[in-house]
Motif scaffolding. Structure first.
Motif, PDB file in Angstrom:
ATOM      1  N   GLU A  60      38.463  43.848  36.946  1.00  0.00           N
ATOM      2  CA  GLU A  60      37.393  44.390  36.113  1.00  0.00           C
ATOM      3  C   GLU A  60      37.457  43.876  34.692  1.00  0.00           C
ATOM      4  N   ARG A  61      38.641  43.469  34.239  1.00  0.00           N
ATOM      5  CA  ARG A  61      38.765  42.966  32.872  1.00  0.00           C
ATOM      6  C   ARG A  61      38.073  41.614  32.707  1.00  0.00           C
ATOM      7  N   ASP A  62      37.876  40.922  33.852  1.00  0.00           N
ATOM      8  CA  ASP A  62      37.279  39.595  33.784  1.00  0.00           C
ATOM      9  C   ASP A  62      35.804  39.573  34.141  1.00  0.00           C
ATOM     10  N   VAL A  63      35.270  40.685  34.629  1.00  0.00           N
ATOM     11  CA  VAL A  63      33.843  40.763  34.923  1.00  0.00           C
ATOM     12  C   VAL A  63      33.096  40.922  33.606  1.00  0.00           C
ATOM     13  N   LEU A  64      32.149  40.029  33.365  1.00  0.00           N
ATOM     14  CA  LEU A  64      31.495  39.978  32.057  1.00  0.00           C
ATOM     15  C   LEU A  64      30.312  40.941  31.970  1.00  0.00           C
ATOM     16  N   SER A  65      30.520  42.167  32.392  1.00  0.00           N
ATOM     17  CA  SER A  65      29.548  43.243  32.221  1.00  0.00           C
ATOM     18  C   SER A  65      30.227  44.537  32.625  1.00  0.00           C
ATOM     19  N   GLY A  66      29.535  45.652  32.435  1.00  0.00           N
ATOM     20  CA  GLY A  66      30.140  46.937  32.717  1.00  0.00           C
ATOM     21  C   GLY A  66      30.365  47.160  34.202  1.00  0.00           C
ATOM     22  N   THR A  67      31.524  47.656  34.568  1.00  0.00           N
ATOM     23  CA  THR A  67      31.841  47.970  35.954  1.00  0.00           C
ATOM     24  C   THR A  67      32.521  49.332  36.028  1.00  0.00           C
ATOM     25  N   SER A  68      32.386  49.983  37.171  1.00  0.00           N
ATOM     26  CA  SER A  68      33.064  51.246  37.431  1.00  0.00           C
ATOM     27  C   SER A  68      33.487  51.275  38.887  1.00  0.00           C
ATOM     28  N   VAL A  69      34.575  51.973  39.163  1.00  0.00           N
ATOM     29  CA  VAL A  69      35.066  52.130  40.526  1.00  0.00           C
ATOM     30  C   VAL A  69      35.445  53.585  40.747  1.00  0.00           C
ATOM     31  N   LEU A  70      34.992  54.144  41.862  1.00  0.00           N
ATOM     32  CA  LEU A  70      35.438  55.463  42.305  1.00  0.00           C
ATOM     33  C   LEU A  70      36.098  55.308  43.664  1.00  0.00           C
ATOM     34  N   THR A  71      37.338  55.759  43.779  1.00  0.00           N
ATOM     35  CA  THR A  71      38.049  55.751  45.047  1.00  0.00           C
ATOM     36  C   THR A  71      39.146  56.799  44.976  1.00  0.00           C
ATOM     37  N   GLY A  72      39.745  57.096  46.103  1.00  0.00           N
ATOM     38  CA  GLY A  72      40.871  58.008  46.118  1.00  0.00           C
ATOM     39  C   GLY A  72      40.528  59.382  45.605  1.00  0.00           C
ATOM     40  N   VAL A 136      18.369  58.885  49.312  1.00  0.00           N
ATOM     41  CA  VAL A 136      18.995  57.645  49.765  1.00  0.00           C
ATOM     42  C   VAL A 136      19.701  57.925  51.088  1.00  0.00           C
ATOM     43  N   ALA A 137      19.476  57.065  52.075  1.00  0.00           N
ATOM     44  CA  ALA A 137      20.064  57.264  53.406  1.00  0.00           C
ATOM     45  C   ALA A 137      21.475  56.697  53.464  1.00  0.00           C
ATOM     46  N   ILE A 138      22.301  57.093  52.515  1.00  0.00           N
ATOM     47  CA  ILE A 138      23.722  56.737  52.489  1.00  0.00           C
ATOM     48  C   ILE A 138      24.497  58.027  52.267  1.00  0.00           C
ATOM     49  N   ASN A 139      25.540  58.231  53.058  1.00  0.00           N
ATOM     50  CA  ASN A 139      26.293  59.474  53.009  1.00  0.00           C
ATOM     51  C   ASN A 139      27.568  59.293  52.202  1.00  0.00           C
ATOM     52  N   PRO A 140      27.679  59.910  51.012  1.00  0.00           N
ATOM     53  CA  PRO A 140      28.909  59.755  50.218  1.00  0.00           C
ATOM     54  C   PRO A 140      30.155  60.300  50.916  1.00  0.00           C
ATOM     55  N   LEU A 141      29.987  61.260  51.843  1.00  0.00           N
ATOM     56  CA  LEU A 141      31.142  61.839  52.522  1.00  0.00           C
ATOM     57  C   LEU A 141      31.945  60.797  53.288  1.00  0.00           C
ATOM     58  N   LEU A 142      31.291  59.733  53.736  1.00  0.00           N
ATOM     59  CA  LEU A 142      31.963  58.718  54.536  1.00  0.00           C
ATOM     60  C   LEU A 142      32.379  57.503  53.714  1.00  0.00           C
ATOM     61  N   ALA A 143      32.228  57.578  52.407  1.00  0.00           N
ATOM     62  CA  ALA A 143      32.568  56.445  51.548  1.00  0.00           C
ATOM     63  C   ALA A 143      34.079  56.327  51.389  1.00  0.00           C
ATOM     64  N   GLU A 144      34.568  55.110  51.424  1.00  0.00           N
ATOM     65  CA  GLU A 144      35.951  54.819  51.106  1.00  0.00           C
ATOM     66  C   GLU A 144      36.109  54.439  49.639  1.00  0.00           C
ATOM     67  N   ARG A 145      35.049  53.840  49.098  1.00  0.00           N
ATOM     68  CA  ARG A 145      35.112  53.292  47.746  1.00  0.00           C
ATOM     69  C   ARG A 145      33.679  53.094  47.273  1.00  0.00           C
ATOM     70  N   VAL A 146      33.411  53.367  46.019  1.00  0.00           N
ATOM     71  CA  VAL A 146      32.094  53.103  45.439  1.00  0.00           C
ATOM     72  C   VAL A 146      32.288  52.267  44.188  1.00  0.00           C
ATOM     73  N   GLU A 147      31.566  51.146  44.105  1.00  0.00           N
ATOM     74  CA  GLU A 147      31.634  50.270  42.937  1.00  0.00           C
ATOM     75  C   GLU A 147      30.263  50.199  42.279  1.00  0.00           C
ATOM     76  N   VAL A 148      30.257  50.243  40.971  1.00  0.00           N
ATOM     77  CA  VAL A 148      29.024  50.167  40.189  1.00  0.00           C
ATOM     78  C   VAL A 148      29.117  48.950  39.289  1.00  0.00           C
ATOM     79  N   LEU A 149      28.163  48.041  39.426  1.00  0.00           N
ATOM     80  CA  LEU A 149      28.067  46.871  38.563  1.00  0.00           C
ATOM     81  C   LEU A 149      26.812  47.013  37.726  1.00  0.00           C
ATOM     82  N   ARG A 150      26.974  46.962  36.411  1.00  0.00           N
ATOM     83  CA  ARG A 150      25.840  47.064  35.501  1.00  0.00           C
ATOM     84  C   ARG A 150      25.691  45.740  34.764  1.00  0.00           C
ATOM     85  N   GLY A 151      24.435  45.340  34.531  1.00  0.00           N
ATOM     86  CA  GLY A 151      24.205  44.122  33.770  1.00  0.00           C
ATOM     87  C   GLY A 151      24.211  42.872  34.629  1.00  0.00           C
ATOM     88  N   PRO A 152      24.484  41.705  34.040  1.00  0.00           N
ATOM     89  CA  PRO A 152      24.322  40.418  34.720  1.00  0.00           C
ATOM     90  C   PRO A 152      25.157  40.248  35.974  1.00  0.00           C
TER      91      PRO A 152
END
Length: 723
Positions: A60-72, A136-152
């Protein structure tokens, strides 16, 4: 910008003494723990600070835009029935909040057609982009990991990702063999007091033969009407309703008890829900790659908050949506590790979606149908010295139709083909990155002969997007970056061809078949500081648009003229999609610090802040822009027990469009305790209290904020189990 601090601050203390602090050579805060944890306690493939959604996975330090990760544990604590509410406390992220059952993410003020919500890299293939009242037809209960990429960083996923990408990663197509060689079982069960919410999800992988892994999963969620911390209506709407109660009833008007509407408090009627999801998959996994297929069925029946009438002539309905989606997914990966090609990845998905909008008597008022296919091929280059990269092609096809009295858009077909590349040069302290995508889109309004409601047209658009940027390490712990981008987005079928009443937004919507592509230029600066016991990440961005597409209120005569050929009456406010110049700028910052060691507990403090401002040239603020906010927390961590308390303050939003109302600020307090009774971290018990003081909170971006606040005090109990 990583948000690692938010739910797992610096130095996650799982052992005594606590784990070593993060530094320039170790994963960022929480990464070591996250590599052994997931939403169901399952190990994940990559450390948390590696953004696997990037075309070339990287820190994430090398991605040239905002990022977020939710897991665990962070994802477990954040879980809500919708993906929008699950992510709403990440920097730069808000939610559409159309009641507790329909809430889509908003990234940096962008929503709808400027945000892509993906499942394992492929679109959700539903109609949530068509209207904010569609889940949205996606169920967060079954997610292992969610990544958010903002910008370019998100642009390589399509022109409609101009604002960002949310990628929900599950295990339905297994990526790896079970750790014990035979079986992997994970389950999560929860209860939420605000809506008497009951949920359960389980997923299992079984090694059938030497290389074949079979997967099954299922989930169920049911909730009652959600409890709120005050009145359903804002003070302004209540005053209007009480004033209307004193007026004589117009001749022929349906009787409405305006005083009763003003008095509704404590519970939000018509917000019950029931959702279930089942899936099965199989993968052949070898040392040189994998091949997998899956099938899933998603079904939901949910109510939407009633937009209560506050003046004569207004309608009020209790809409209920009945949703179903059947979906087939495919993923293949070849680990070539050759001198030219390192890896080839193929991902594809097909879905058939429908939902019925039910009347008060249970009959079907309007039906939405959507069939779509999306495929994506990526070729990762072998690293040659300082040079690395990936290229690919993506195809998307959508057949969309609406039938019934509220069919505000025609039957349409959309096809997109895009080619993209991302190239990187790594000189150690200096890293340079460039990306480009060209996309050809066709949008065809397939109007039935004799239907005079909609224009019959076929449009084609070529859209080019590109970015170039660099980051530089000022020392072992500090890296700065600057990225520039140029983007184009083709208008959607809804923006081109809409012509009809839309009860979800209580507007008559009118498109423009003559739109051209939406163009923008952008700059983003990033700062990452990761040291011994502290982290800090920040982004600042500025985007200026030509031909920005926005819906704005216009004279009723405009919609009346458009509706005249079909004989429709225009009873709702007239809103038309127009193209204007626009400016967006904003800031995001997050940080955490280890401040003390008290016995077996490590004490960490963390904070985040975000702000976005958006204006239309010569017209004023862009509507429904989230207000600025700050969030601060204190967490005590040990190997068996974690405790956290946080305070979130959302400021008032007074920069509003002419047809909007202002939104008051609010302050929420949340607290939680997590117990891990066994040596394995795959079993835990989480008790959390959200909106502890039962405040009346409303998100400015919500279409129904004046009629439906956020849930009140919510005590949640979550049990996670895994073997």
């Amino acid at each position: 910008m990583a948000t690692i601090f938010l739910y797992a601050p610096i130095a996650q203390a799982r052992d005594v003494p606590p784990a070593p602090p993060a530094d320039a050579s170790t994963p960022a805060a929480g990464a070591q723990d996250s590599a052994q944890d997931s939403a169901h306690g399952d190990p994940v493939e990559q450390p948390k600070d590696v953004i696997v959604s990037a075309v070339v996975p990287q820190s994430e330090r090398d991605v040239l835009s905002g990022t977020s990760v939710l897991t665990g544990a962070e994802l477990t604590r954040a879980l809500r029935p919708t993906i929008g509410e699950t992510l709403a406390r990440l920097p730069g992220v808000s939610a559409t909040s159309f009641g507790p059952n329909a809430s889509r993410p908003i990234l940096r003020g962008f929503q709808g057609e400027r945000i892509r919500v993906l499942t394992d890299g492929i679109g959700s293939i539903d109609v949530s982009n068509t209207s904010v009242d569609h889940a949205v037809a996606i169920n967060p209960l079954l997610a292992e990991r969610v990544e958010v990429l903002r910008g370019p960083a998100a642009l390589l996923f399509g022109s409609s990702a101009i604002g960002g990408v949310v990628n929900v990663i599950d295990t339905r197509i297994p990526r790896r063999l079970p750790e014990n060689g035979v079986l992997r079982l994970n389950a999560i069960a929860g209860f939420g007091s605000a809506a008497t919410e009951r949920s359960f999800a389980a997923a299992a992988d079984v090694k059938a033969t030497g290389n074949l892994v079979l997967h099954v999963d299922g989930s169920y969620l049911a909730s009652d009407n959600v409890r709120i911390g005050g009145f359903a209506l804002t003070p302004q709407q209540r005053a209007q309703a009480l004033a209307s109660a004193r007026l004589p009833l117009p001749p022929g008007a349906d009787p409405i008890d305006f005083a009763a509407n003003a008095a509704i408090r404590g519970t939000l009627p018509n917000t019950r829900s029931e959702t279930w999801n089942v899936g099965a998959g199989a993968s052949i996994i070898t040392d040189t790659g994998s091949f997998g297929l899956s099938y899933s069925r998603y079904a939901s029946r949910y109510g939407l908050p009633i937009r209560y009438a506050t003046a004569p002539g207004q309608e009020q309905e209790a809409p209920v949506l009945d949703v179903a989606q059947d979906r087939v997914d495919f993923r293949a990966q070849i680990d070539a590790h050759g001198p030219v090609i390192d890896q080839v990845r193929l991902r594809a998905g097909y879905a058939s979606y429908r939902h019925f909008e039910l009347e008060d008597d249970g009959s079907i008022g309007t039906s939405f149908f959507n069939k779509g296919f999306e495929g994506r091929l990526e070729v990762l280059q072998a690293k040659r010295g300082v040079w690395n990269g990936a290229s690919g092609v993506q195809f998307f096809n959508r057949e969309f139709n609406v039938l019934g009295k509220e069919a505000f858009v025609p039957r349409s077909a959309t096809a997109q083909t895009g080619i993209f590349t991302q190239q990187q040069l790594d000189f150690g302290p200096l890293k340079v990155e460039a990306g480009a995508r060209y996309e050809w889109s066709t949008v065809d309004s397939r109007v039935v002969a004799g239907d005079r409601r909609f224009p019959s047209a076929a449009r084609g658009f070529g859209a080019f997007s590109g970015s170039v940027g660099a980051s530089y390490a000022l020392g072992d712990n500090v890296r700065i970056g600057l990225n520039g981008s140029r983007t184009e987005r083709a208008p959607s079928a809804e923006e081109l061809f809409a012509n009809g009443p839309h009860k979800g937004t209580q507007t008559y919507e009118l498109g423009n078949a003559n739109f051209t592509t939406e163009k923008s230029w952008g700059l983003e600066a990033t700062l990452h500081v990761h040291g011994d016991g502290f982290n800090f990440d920040a982004s600042a961005y500025y985007n200026w648009f030509d031909n920005f597409i926005v819906d704005t209120q216009v004279a009723q005569a405009v919609c009346e003229a458009a509706a005249a050929p079909s004989g429709r009456d225009v009873e709702l406010p007239c809103f038309q999609f127009v193209q204007r110049g626009a400016r967006f700028w904003g800031l995001e910052a997050s940080g955490s610090m280890r401040v003390a060691q008290v016995g077996n507990f490590t004490i960490n403090v963390d904070a985040l802040a975000d702000y976005v401002q958006a204006s239309l040239n010569g017209q004023g603020p862009v509507p429904r822009i989230p207000a600025g906010r700050v969030l601060a927390g204190v967490e005590a961590q040990s190997s068996k027990l974690n405790g956290r308390i946080e305070v979130e303050n959302v400021f008032a939003q007074n920069r509003v469009a002419a047809f909007e109302t202002r939104t008051s600020g609010y302050t929420m307090v949340n607290a939680s305790i997590e117990l891990r009774p066994f040596a394995s971290e795959r079993t835990s018990l989480l008790l959390s209290a959200n909106n502890l003081f039962d405040v009346d909170a409303r998100r400015h971006a919500s279409f129904i904020k004046d009629f439906a606040p956020l849930p009140g005090r919510d005590i949640r109990l979550t049990l996670k189990f895994g073997i």
